[in-house]
Design an enzyme around this catalytic site. Structure first.
Site, PDB file in Angstrom:
ATOM      1  N   ASP A   3       1.471   2.716   2.108  1.00  0.00           N
ATOM      2  CA  ASP A   3       2.135   2.305   3.351  1.00  0.00           C
ATOM      3  C   ASP A   3       2.524   0.825   3.343  1.00  0.00           C
ATOM      4  OD1 ASP A   3       1.731   4.858   4.536  1.00  0.00           O
ATOM      5  OD2 ASP A   3      -0.331   4.310   5.016  1.00  0.00           O
ATOM      6  N   ASP A  28       1.740   7.179   9.609  1.00  0.00           N
ATOM      7  CA  ASP A  28       1.324   7.927   8.430  1.00  0.00           C
ATOM      8  C   ASP A  28       0.445   9.080   8.913  1.00  0.00           C
ATOM      9  OD1 ASP A  28       0.778   8.500   5.700  1.00  0.00           O
ATOM     10  OD2 ASP A  28      -1.134   7.457   5.896  1.00  0.00           O
TER      11      ASP A  28
END
Length: 769
Positions: free
Chosen positions: A661, A458
């Site tokens: 996530d 990420d």
């Protein structure tokens, strides 16, 4: 309906009046209830029950009812209502939703059985091993009394505590899925039955097989210690599996328990979230979570959507804009219309994605189990051959020798060291990882990480710091940079926006003093304005400047250049003139470039997946030399990327720190959470990097490779000792030496294998990371 009765508006039952049943007056009308629970439900949300919404909800639930379904993580085709054990492998079934309101009965039961097993194992070890270290336990009790005491200690453990293992072992035999349970059933069963016969019917055995005390050697302690060791592993595994549900619970907690409903009559009150249906109008106040998915119909605000995008900067919402349940309203108040509720919300879908991904990941299929699938039939075959050979050609009494040989084979194959092989390495590796800031949730994560070839990272909070900072101030002709910053910071002191905080903090860091601001106004989605020292100051986007009649064309090129670098740009006007630009950015972590380079050197492909814009994402990727980019990614997009790469045959690790996530972390072969991030991300991942340092991935991979090698070495030691002992126990040396394997030597060989496994596992403490 008689005069003395009424209908309960909650459950529809008939209530006899004057019987002491609860009642309540709402808007001048009396309502009666069959029990206090119905009374409380009505009191919390009268409109819901009087408007007919209760019936709508019941119909919707009836259409979507799936029951309380449980499935086996190893055999997903096994699905049943309610908890139980898998008929194929014997594992405990897990809820398909990821969480269950029921307590974990197997964990409670196994913990109880563990304490009983450990309580018997300790005195048994003292009884049997004490004389070897100089404790005169057996001589004080007498050999016969010591044997009877061993029987009393071992019998409850084998016949009660170890019963689930025998059941699973029998299931493995019936289904042909030979595994550790088969070995445990055979080894423990043979050791216990043989020991009982040797204790109470020693006359059945030849004189030359007895020890110096004149009694037959027994293996009660081996049976009990094996059961206790296996329970330790099972309880640890069950606790780890139960913790996977913490990620689901943490996600569910993001949604508020109530929502402020506005009725058609204009009444406002906090209603239970479960009672909210599509079409309901809801008020969302500053600091509250958006209750369900819907659209804004009145008012506006800045909403923190990091749940979806992972980005730290709130998104401005005005009438007609979509809002998502679980996101956080920051500043203003707005009224929304519910569109998607219950299982249809984005948050519910994220919960379902995490639960589905966790179910699809089977617990570690230990190498021991795979080898056992071949080892078990081989051991049983050798025992059968030994029995037949001794029965046919053995000395008198041939049947007794045949039984002893067959039982000795099964006992020496007993998986003492096998049971220690994996847990000892994992425990040592877990401790070593913790010293280096790498927290390991389970053995599976380590096994999978050693095989990973692709890492998805990420951006926000992983590669960048996740906190916007002032990065650039540029003035037009006639305007000093510090003066522009002073005026902008003075204006933004009255705003709660994170970008405002970045500007004020940046001014303070540069030693720029601010002044008082009057007539402050915020225009949602555009900018802010006010009066600072008698000067009219405004700060915002291009649309805001056009609304104010400010010509900012001279700043266009510089603005576009800064945006290309992934920065958020705001224009400052003073008294109607474009005075300059202020840029805010999320800085890249100082160690990120070196960490990405380290991952490349490890042979890993690095892909960045972010909810940020493509322009910003590509700017960060170019600076860090990242292989590929997926921008504007929603939670399901990140999960889909993981699954797409897995479909191509890649082993994927996902590193992230946000709620958005969580599905990808759970779906990846191994999830790696930044310890500085959201609890949900940490719970969804198999490995957590405490320092939030991307270089920790390389450390974790080194540890994983070393641990896997160590486990293989341990299993090799365990199987070598067992395999070498099996033919000796079968009597292969009898023609040369005229004697069967001494039970004392068999016990020593078993102990030596365990010592070898423990010593080898402890080497991981010295591993350099």
């Amino acid at each position: 309906m008689g005069k003395g009765s009424a209908v309960d508006p909650v459950c529809g039952m008939t209530v006899q009046l004057g019987k002491g049943k609860p009642s309540l007056t709402y808007k001048g009308t009396d309502y009666h209830f069959c029990n206090p629970k119905c009374h409380d439900r009505f009191d919390a949300d009268p409109y819901f029950y009087l408007s007919g919404n209760n019936e709508k909800k019941k119909r919707a639930e009836a259409e979507n009812a799936a029951g309380n379904l449980f499935t086996c993580p190893m055999d997903p085709e096994v699905v049943q209502e309610g908890p139980g054990t898998c008929p194929v492998c014997g594992m405990a079934l897990e809820p398909m939703s990821g969480v269950s309101d029921e307590p974990n009965h197997e964990l409670i039961d196994f913990t109880r059985r563990l304490w009983v097993s450990a309580g018997a194992a300790i005195p048994l070890m003292i009884l049997t091993m004490g004389p070897m270290v100089g404790l005169p336990v057996r001589s004080l009790l007498g050999e016969q009394m010591a044997l009877y005491l061993e029987v009393l200690l071992a019998t409850p453990v084998v016949l009660w505590a170890g019963l689930p293992f025998f059941q699973r072992g029998w299931t493995s035999v019936k289904t042909g899925n030979y595994n550790m349970w088969t070995l445990i059933m055979l080894g423990v069963g043979a050791a216990y039955v043989y020991s009982m016969v040797a204790t109470f019917l020693p006359g059945l055995f030849p004189e030359d097989m007895r020890g110096m005390s004149g009694h037959m050697p027994v293996y009660f302690e081996a049976a009990v210690v094996i059961i206790a060791l296996v329970f330790v592993g099972q309880v640890l595994e069950l606790r780890a599996r139960e913790k996977t549900g913490d990620a689901i619970r943490a996600l569910m907690d993001l949604a508020p328990k109530t929502a402020r409903r506005i009725t058609p009559d204009g009444d406002e009150y906090d209603a239970p979230l479960d009672n909210i249906l599509a079409g309901d109008r809801l008020r969302v106040r500053p600091g509250e979570s958006v209750p369900v998915d819907g659209r804004v119909v009145e008012g506006g605000s800045a909403v923190d959507e990091s749940l979806i995008s992972g980005e730290p900067v709130p998104v401005e919402k005005t009438s007609g804009d979509k809002v998502t349940g679980g996101t956080l309203n920051k500043t203003g108040t707005f009224i929304m219309e519910a569109e998607h509720v219950g299982s249809e919300t984005m948050l519910a879908k994220i919960v379902d994605m995490v639960a589905s991904a966790q179910r699809s990941r089977a617990p570690i299929q230990a190498l021991a189990d795979r080898v056992a699938n071949y080892f078990v039939p081989a051991v049983v075959g050798v025992a059968a051959i030994a029995f037949c050979v001794w029965l046919i050609v053995g000395p008198s009494p041939s049947f007794v020798y045949a039984v002893v040989a067959a039982v000795s084979v099964l006992i020496i194959a007993c998986p003492c060291a096998l049971g220690l092989a994996t847990p000892m390495s994992i425990m040592t590796a877990t401790g070593r990882g913790a010293q280096a800031g790498v927290l390991i949730k389970d053995a599976e994560a380590l096994e999978r990480l050693a095989k990973v070839d692709t890492v998805i990272v990420d951006k926000t909070g992983t590669l960048t710091e996740g906190k916007p900072r002032l990065s650039e101030v540029a003035g037009s002709a006639g305007f000093e940079e510090n003066e522009i910053l002073r005026l902008a910071a003075s204006l933004e002191k009255g705003s709660e926006h994170p970008l405002a905080d970045a500007i004020v903090s940046g001014a303070s860091a540069r030693g720029v003093e601010t002044a008082e601001c009057r007539n402050f106004q915020a225009v949602t989605g555009k900018g802010v304005s006010g009066t600072v020292e008698s000067r009219t100051v405004a700060l915002g986007n291009g649309a805001f400047m056009r609304d104010l009649g400010v010509d900012a064309a001279s700043l266009a090129d510089r603005s576009e250049s800064l945006q290309e670098e992934g920065k958020t740009v705001m224009i400052v006007s003073v008294d109607g003139t474009a005075a300059g630009l202020i840029a805010v950015a999320d800085p890249i972590k100082s160690e990120a470039k070196a960490a990405v380079e380290m991952l490349h050197q490890s042979g890993l492909r690095v892909i960045m997946a972010t909810g940020d814009t493509e322009r910003t994402a590509k700017a960060v990727a170019a600076e860090l030399a990242i292989d590929d980019v997926l921008a504007g990614a929603l939670p399901e997009d990140k999960r889909d990327l993981v699954q797409k790469l897995q479909g191509e045959g890649r082993k994927v690790a996902m590193a992230g720190d946000g709620i958005n996530d969580a599905p990808a972390l759970a779906a990846a072969d191994v999830g790696i959470a930044m310890g500085t991030g959201a609890d949900v991300a940490v719970e969804s991942a198999g490995i957590t990097l405490l320092k939030g340092d991307l270089a920790g991935i390389a450390k974790a991979r080194t540890l994983a490779e070393a641990t896997l090698a160590n486990i293989r070495q341990n299993l090799f030691f365990a199987f070598v000792y067992n395999s070498a002992g099996v033919p000796v126990a079968a009597g292969i040396l009898y023609p040369l030496f005229g004697a069967l394997l001494s039970p004392m030597l068999a016990a020593a060989a078993m102990s030596l294998s365990s010592v070898s496994v423990i010593s080898n596992a402890l080497r991981l403490r010295r591993l350099k990371l």
